[in-house]
Design a protein around this motif. Structure first.
Motif, short mmCIF file in Angstrom:
data_model
loop_
_atom_site.label_atom_id
_atom_site.label_comp_id
_atom_site.label_asym_id
_atom_site.label_seq_id
_atom_site.Cartn_x
_atom_site.Cartn_y
_atom_site.Cartn_z
N GLU A 117 0.85 -1.20 0.00
CA GLU A 117 0.00 0.00 0.00
C GLU A 117 0.88 1.24 0.00
N ARG A 118 0.48 2.23 -0.78
CA ARG A 118 1.16 3.52 -0.84
C ARG A 118 0.10 4.61 -0.92
N THR A 119 0.39 5.76 -0.29
CA THR A 119 -0.50 6.92 -0.33
C THR A 119 0.32 8.16 -0.63
N ARG A 120 -0.25 9.06 -1.40
CA ARG A 120 0.42 10.32 -1.74
C ARG A 120 -0.61 11.42 -1.84
N PHE A 121 -0.25 12.61 -1.35
CA PHE A 121 -1.11 13.79 -1.55
C PHE A 121 -0.86 14.31 -2.96
N VAL A 122 -1.95 14.62 -3.67
CA VAL A 122 -1.88 15.14 -5.04
C VAL A 122 -2.64 16.45 -5.08
N ASP A 123 -2.07 17.41 -5.75
CA ASP A 123 -2.66 18.74 -5.85
C ASP A 123 -3.76 18.77 -6.92
N ALA A 124 -4.76 17.92 -6.73
CA ALA A 124 -5.91 17.85 -7.64
C ALA A 124 -7.10 17.36 -6.83
N LYS A 125 -8.22 17.99 -7.04
CA LYS A 125 -9.45 17.58 -6.35
C LYS A 125 -9.98 16.29 -6.99
N PRO A 126 -10.79 15.54 -6.25
CA PRO A 126 -11.32 14.28 -6.81
C PRO A 126 -11.98 14.44 -8.18
N ALA A 127 -12.72 15.51 -8.41
CA ALA A 127 -13.36 15.70 -9.72
C ALA A 127 -12.32 15.83 -10.84
N GLU A 128 -11.19 16.47 -10.54
CA GLU A 128 -10.11 16.57 -11.54
C GLU A 128 -9.51 15.20 -11.82
N LEU A 129 -9.34 14.39 -10.78
CA LEU A 129 -8.80 13.04 -10.96
C LEU A 129 -9.78 12.19 -11.75
N ALA A 141 -11.63 13.16 -14.06
CA ALA A 141 -11.57 13.58 -15.46
C ALA A 141 -10.33 13.05 -16.19
N ILE A 142 -9.24 12.82 -15.48
CA ILE A 142 -8.00 12.44 -16.18
C ILE A 142 -7.59 10.99 -16.01
N LEU A 143 -8.06 10.33 -14.95
CA LEU A 143 -7.63 8.95 -14.74
C LEU A 143 -8.53 7.99 -15.50
N SER A 144 -7.90 7.00 -16.09
CA SER A 144 -8.60 5.96 -16.83
C SER A 144 -7.81 4.66 -16.66
N PRO A 145 -8.39 3.54 -17.03
CA PRO A 145 -7.63 2.30 -16.96
C PRO A 145 -6.30 2.38 -17.73
N SER A 146 -6.32 2.96 -18.91
CA SER A 146 -5.09 3.06 -19.70
C SER A 146 -4.05 3.94 -19.02
N THR A 147 -4.47 5.11 -18.50
CA THR A 147 -3.49 6.00 -17.86
C THR A 147 -2.92 5.36 -16.60
N LEU A 148 -3.74 4.62 -15.86
CA LEU A 148 -3.24 3.99 -14.64
C LEU A 148 -2.20 2.90 -14.96
N LEU A 149 -2.50 2.05 -15.92
CA LEU A 149 -1.55 0.99 -16.28
C LEU A 149 -0.24 1.57 -16.80
N THR A 179 3.68 9.81 -11.11
CA THR A 179 3.13 10.33 -12.37
C THR A 179 1.89 11.14 -12.13
N ILE A 180 0.99 10.65 -11.30
CA ILE A 180 -0.24 11.40 -11.01
C ILE A 180 0.10 12.73 -10.33
N ALA A 181 1.02 12.69 -9.38
CA ALA A 181 1.43 13.92 -8.67
C ALA A 181 2.11 14.90 -9.62
N ALA A 182 2.98 14.42 -10.50
CA ALA A 182 3.71 15.29 -11.43
C ALA A 182 2.76 15.97 -12.41
N ASP A 183 1.70 15.29 -12.78
CA ASP A 183 0.73 15.86 -13.72
C ASP A 183 -0.09 16.97 -13.08
#
Length: 136
Positions: free
Chosen positions: A5-17, A19-27, A130-134
């Motif tokens: 398990e890993r957790t990270r704070f990301v400077d994006a609200k859940p609605a922004e995530l 909009a950008i996260l998908s199965p392809s982007t996660l893999l 990657t999610i945090a950098a974006d």
């Protein structure tokens, strides 16, 4: 099976995530696989990916706060791999948590599954990086 398990704070609200996260982007963000095919199925989305000389099939199910996904079939690096990615609002962004269970299904599981978890931990770190950098 071993769990990671890993957790990270990301400077994006859940609605922004959402909009950008998908199965392809996660893999692809995990850095091991490149997506070669996707298909909508009753359970969610089926994704075929290749990497390191291996082809694997994953099934993703969307949740209100992220995704559940697992490797299916007998192709792929793991005998079993299940992952849950969730995000929850905090301050001006979100805490993103990824939990994964892995097993190679090989003799000496205490050793081989520990190695699989070590590799999976690195993938989860890359995914969160990657999610945090974006969202900087």
């Amino acid at each position: 099976m071993r769990e990671v398990e890993r957790t990270r704070f990301v400077d994006a609200k859940p609605a922004e995530l959402d909009a950008i996260l998908s199965p392809s982007t996660l893999l692809e963000a995990a850095g091991t696989f490149t997506v070669v095919d996707t298909e909508a199925i009753d359970e969610g989305q089926r994704v075929v990916a290749r990497g390191g000389g291996v082809e694997a099939v994953f099934v993703f199910e969307e949740r209100p706060d992220g995704y559940d996904y697992r490797q299916v079939g007998d192709r792929g690096p793991f005998q079993a791999m299940e992952t849950t990615l969730t995000y929850a609002a905090r301050d001006h962004g979100s805490d993103v948590t990824v939990r994964s269970s892995v097993s190679l299904g090989l003799p000496l599981a205490a050793v081989t599954d520990r190695i699989a978890a070590w590799k999976r931990r690195s993938e989860l770190e890359r995914l969160l990086d990657t999610i945090a950098a974006d969202h900087r």
